[in-house]
Design a protein around this motif. Sequence first.
Motif, short mmCIF file in Angstrom:
data_model
loop_
_atom_site.label_atom_id
_atom_site.label_comp_id
_atom_site.label_asym_id
_atom_site.label_seq_id
_atom_site.Cartn_x
_atom_site.Cartn_y
_atom_site.Cartn_z
N LEU A 304 0.81 -1.21 0.00
CA LEU A 304 0.00 0.00 0.00
C LEU A 304 0.85 1.26 0.00
CD1 LEU A 304 -2.35 -1.03 2.97
CD2 LEU A 304 -2.66 -1.59 0.57
N ILE A 305 0.32 2.30 -0.61
CA ILE A 305 0.80 3.66 -0.38
C ILE A 305 -0.39 4.37 0.24
CG2 ILE A 305 1.84 5.73 -1.37
CD1 ILE A 305 2.65 4.06 -3.79
N ILE A 306 -0.35 4.53 1.54
CA ILE A 306 -1.54 4.90 2.29
C ILE A 306 -1.33 6.21 3.03
CG2 ILE A 306 -0.91 3.65 4.40
CD1 ILE A 306 -3.84 2.69 4.54
N GLN A 307 -2.39 6.98 3.16
CA GLN A 307 -2.28 8.26 3.84
C GLN A 307 -2.12 8.07 5.35
OE1 GLN A 307 -6.49 9.06 2.75
NE2 GLN A 307 -6.54 10.30 4.60
N ASN A 308 -1.68 9.14 5.99
CA ASN A 308 -1.40 9.09 7.43
C ASN A 308 -2.69 9.24 8.24
OD1 ASN A 308 -0.15 9.04 9.88
ND2 ASN A 308 0.90 10.99 9.66
N HIS A 309 -3.51 8.21 8.17
CA HIS A 309 -4.75 8.12 8.93
C HIS A 309 -4.47 7.19 10.11
CE1 HIS A 309 -8.72 6.60 10.03
NE2 HIS A 309 -9.28 7.58 9.35
N PRO A 310 -4.72 7.61 11.35
CA PRO A 310 -4.30 6.83 12.53
C PRO A 310 -4.68 5.36 12.47
CG PRO A 310 -5.16 8.95 13.22
CD PRO A 310 -5.41 8.86 11.73
N LYS A 311 -5.94 5.05 12.18
CA LYS A 311 -6.40 3.66 12.17
C LYS A 311 -5.78 2.89 11.02
CE LYS A 311 -10.58 0.83 11.75
NZ LYS A 311 -12.04 0.82 11.53
N TRP A 312 -5.80 3.46 9.82
CA TRP A 312 -5.26 2.77 8.64
C TRP A 312 -3.76 2.59 8.76
CZ3 TRP A 312 -7.95 6.40 4.53
CH2 TRP A 312 -9.33 6.40 4.78
N LYS A 313 -3.09 3.61 9.30
CA LYS A 313 -1.64 3.54 9.48
C LYS A 313 -1.27 2.38 10.41
CE LYS A 313 2.21 6.22 11.44
NZ LYS A 313 2.58 7.54 12.04
N ALA A 314 -2.03 2.23 11.49
CA ALA A 314 -1.75 1.16 12.44
C ALA A 314 -1.89 -0.21 11.80
CB ALA A 314 -2.68 1.28 13.65
N ILE A 315 -2.97 -0.40 11.02
CA ILE A 315 -3.18 -1.68 10.34
C ILE A 315 -2.03 -1.95 9.37
CG2 ILE A 315 -4.67 -2.95 8.74
CD1 ILE A 315 -7.04 -1.41 9.90
N CYS A 316 -1.66 -0.93 8.62
CA CYS A 316 -0.60 -1.05 7.62
C CYS A 316 0.73 -1.43 8.27
CB CYS A 316 -0.48 0.26 6.85
SG CYS A 316 0.77 0.27 5.56
N LEU A 317 1.11 -0.71 9.31
CA LEU A 317 2.40 -0.94 9.94
C LEU A 317 2.43 -2.27 10.69
CD1 LEU A 317 3.27 2.65 11.24
CD2 LEU A 317 4.00 1.52 9.12
N ASP A 318 1.32 -2.64 11.31
CA ASP A 318 1.27 -3.91 12.04
C ASP A 318 1.51 -5.11 11.13
OD1 ASP A 318 0.80 -2.63 14.39
OD2 ASP A 318 -1.35 -3.04 14.46
N ASN A 319 1.19 -4.94 9.85
CA ASN A 319 1.33 -6.04 8.90
C ASN A 319 2.43 -5.80 7.87
OD1 ASN A 319 -1.20 -7.97 9.33
ND2 ASN A 319 -1.89 -5.86 9.62
N SER A 320 3.30 -4.80 8.15
CA SER A 320 4.36 -4.39 7.20
C SER A 320 3.81 -4.38 5.78
CB SER A 320 5.58 -5.32 7.31
OG SER A 320 5.27 -6.65 6.97
N ALA A 321 2.65 -3.73 5.62
CA ALA A 321 1.89 -3.82 4.37
C ALA A 321 2.16 -2.69 3.40
CB ALA A 321 0.40 -3.87 4.68
N GLY A 322 2.96 -1.70 3.79
CA GLY A 322 3.19 -0.62 2.84
C GLY A 322 3.86 0.56 3.47
N ILE A 323 3.76 1.70 2.79
CA ILE A 323 4.38 2.93 3.29
C ILE A 323 3.30 3.97 3.52
CG2 ILE A 323 6.60 2.48 2.21
CD1 ILE A 323 5.84 4.35 -0.02
N VAL A 324 3.53 4.83 4.51
CA VAL A 324 2.57 5.85 4.90
C VAL A 324 3.12 7.21 4.48
CG1 VAL A 324 1.33 6.90 6.82
CG2 VAL A 324 1.87 4.45 6.87
N ILE A 325 2.30 8.00 3.77
CA ILE A 325 2.76 9.31 3.34
C ILE A 325 1.67 10.36 3.58
CG2 ILE A 325 4.15 8.24 1.52
CD1 ILE A 325 2.20 9.44 -0.53
N ASP A 326 2.08 11.62 3.58
CA ASP A 326 1.16 12.74 3.59
C ASP A 326 0.97 13.13 2.13
OD1 ASP A 326 -0.10 15.19 3.60
OD2 ASP A 326 1.09 16.03 5.23
N TYR A 327 -0.21 12.89 1.59
CA TYR A 327 -0.45 13.10 0.16
C TYR A 327 -0.40 14.57 -0.24
CZ TYR A 327 -1.41 8.33 -1.34
OH TYR A 327 -1.28 7.01 -1.69
#
Length: 368
Positions: A304-327
Amino acid sequence: MTKKKIVIASVLKPVNDTRMYEKMATSLANTGKYDVDIIGFSIKNIPKRDNITFHPLFNFPRLSVERLMAGKNCYDLLKKIKPELLIINTHELLITAVCYGLFHKTKLIYDVRENYYRNILHTTTFPKLIKPFLAGWIRLKEYLSHLFFDHYFLAEKYYEQEFSFTKGKSTVLENKHQAIEGLVLNDNRDKTKIKLLFSGTLAESTGVFHAINLAISLHEIDESISLDIIGYSPLPHLINQIESEIKSLDYIRLHGGEELISHEEIILKISESNFGIICYPYNKSTINSTPTKLYEYLANRLPLIIQNHPKWKAICLDNSAGIVIDYDHYDVNHVLESMKSSPFYNNAQNDDFSWSSEELKMLAIINS
């Protein structure tokens, strides 16, 4: 054993809609206890499935006289089907459901898929002058019909706080991923190129223009990068705007647009892509929502390339699923380097992405 008759009905959702058909109806049909009828918008290719009957009842422009008649047409069809349980998932059928329930021995469930009140107030779909009146009318219907509904399904956890009319008789059924029966997926991802994907509803509020801007920025420093946009919008002016922005960019392709796209086509695109883009610009209508595509990307192990949304960021990082950016503010070189060098999904996949957990909750309510 005589099977119980259940109807799942919508107005604008196609009869093969993912939540209505692949999740709810399929789960119910697989029990062998129920015959399910789906009422919805017309599509070209109607699926064939044991114990599920499709009624493509609606086929009209978004703003039309025919749409005003949708409730009556649905009511007339319900009298023929005679369901013992009616599940609606749009506010447009609230009055229809209540009227039918008053004169027939039928249980009623409202599957609340969106906060329609907030959607109308905080998006650009309707003119400013009529927004408060339209939003207020919808919320009034939801409150007044409360006494007639036996249960509510909520597509988001936060709806438990956002709605008071569902208190005491609601169950959260999140839009988690359901694999399509019979669809075999291979790993078709080309590791020598980077194919970006934006899928789902095409709207300013879902970030489609942020996705285009990101693809343009990345392509300027790496010409192997491309973007597939696949989804649907009922707004012709928005499709025109997307087509205008990408008309000279052969590395950005639009699939669907004004044409409905099947869920199977979207899942196939996920299997061919290297990164999925998730970016919802701040808006009160979506701030508490979890995009369905987040679960789809995670379940299919798409980075994923996912925005810095607290809930989505946590899911993403917990699963090493992608990178978080400020769009709105990002270093494109850093983003590209992270895409090429970061390890993704190097820990166990979380089973919470699957519809199976929601299926158990749904069946428990239906069976009772």
